[in-house]
Scaffold this active site. Structure first.
Site, short mmCIF file in Angstrom:
data_model
loop_
_atom_site.label_atom_id
_atom_site.label_comp_id
_atom_site.label_asym_id
_atom_site.label_seq_id
_atom_site.Cartn_x
_atom_site.Cartn_y
_atom_site.Cartn_z
N ASP A 136 0.82 -1.21 0.00
CA ASP A 136 0.00 0.00 0.00
C ASP A 136 0.86 1.27 0.00
O ASP A 136 0.36 2.37 0.18
CB ASP A 136 -0.96 0.00 1.21
CG ASP A 136 -0.24 0.01 2.55
OD1 ASP A 136 1.01 0.01 2.57
OD2 ASP A 136 -0.92 0.01 3.59
N HIS A 138 3.40 1.86 2.13
CA HIS A 138 3.94 2.30 3.42
C HIS A 138 5.45 2.13 3.47
O HIS A 138 6.03 1.25 2.84
CB HIS A 138 3.25 1.62 4.62
CG HIS A 138 3.51 0.16 4.81
ND1 HIS A 138 2.51 -0.78 4.84
CD2 HIS A 138 4.66 -0.51 5.03
CE1 HIS A 138 3.03 -1.97 5.07
NE2 HIS A 138 4.33 -1.84 5.19
#
Ligand code: GLP
Length: 237
Positions: A136, A138
């Site tokens: 995602d 991160h």
């Protein structure tokens, strides 16, 4: 930004280890920002080998890790402290007292976060920060959000991160739901940033992070503003 695409995981690991070894050679007292996840394991294997050969020396190195799960102590084999001890610290000549990982069992997490940032400052910042990237986007555990957070802080892990990290635990229910992560200030103030990513599954997020808009919805995209960023991507696993 230097974006280097290689074919294999081995090549990615060796090139990244070359850059870390070069950093350690020119500055034997370097502060290394270290990362966990499956991607850096090959880099740590390379560094262990080079240390055994006498090519690099960890005796004056200090290390500071990105993150730790809340609720796990260093004895737990899923903790990031355990991971670092297992893959690197126990196999090289680093002074274990000079290795820092957030304490996921701290009674006062807020105080732990403040102390972590104070330590980075006391070190004069990180010389080289190694990063992986989550699916995602991160980095550390800086999850997609509506803003970037500068300080070391407590985070709720995204369901997709819990899902992705369940492979390291007996079941999804055992994955902690919270973590402490270094914030963007610590990462962005590093003098050099080296991000590694492995395999086709990371291609899409790399495109968003490094060739798309800078947005806290893709946390790694902030690295586009870093003056000394190297990305090494192995396009086949
Ligand atoms: C975890 C870590 C990150 C890491 C990410 C990717 O969530 N907190 O620092 O970059 O996993 O992991 P992997 O390298 O296994 O894909």
């Amino acid at each position: 930004m230097k974006f280097i695409t290689v074919d294999t995981y081995k090549e990615m690991s060796r090139k990244a280890a070359n850059l870390i070894a070069a950093q350690m050679t020119v500055k034997p007292t370097s502060v290394l920002g270290l990362a966990t996840g499956s991607t850096p394991i090959g880099i740590y294997e390379e560094l262990v080998e080079r240390c055994k050969n006498g090519d690099i020396d960890f005796s004056a190195i200090r290390s500071i890790n990105l993150d730790e799960y809340v609720g796990l102590d260093g004895e737990s084999d899923q903790s990031y402290r355990y991971f670092m001890n297992y893959h690197l610290f126990s196999k090289v000549n680093i002074n274990i007292a000079d290795t820092y990982v957030p304490n996921g069992k701290a009674a006062d997490i807020e105080a732990e976060c403040k102390a972590y940032d104070a330590r980075i400052e006391e070190f004069g910042g990180i010389d080289l920060q190694l990063l992986g990237i989550g699916l995602d986007g991160h980095i550390g555990f800086n999850e997609p959000d509506t803003c970037f957070t500068g300080e070391t802080h407590l985070v709720d892990l995204h369901p997709s991160t819990i899902e992705a990290n369940a492979r390291f635990f007996a079941s999804k229910d055992e994955v902690p739901t919270k973590a402490v992560t270094m914030g963007m200030r610590g990462i962005m103030q590093a003098k050099k940033v080296l991000l590694v990513a492995n395999g086709p599954k990371k291609k899409e997020i790399l495109e968003k992070a490094f060739f798309g808009p800078i947005t806290p919805e893709v946390p790694a995209s902030i690295l586009q503003l870093h003056p000394d960023l190297t990305v090494i991507f192995s396009q086949y696993e």
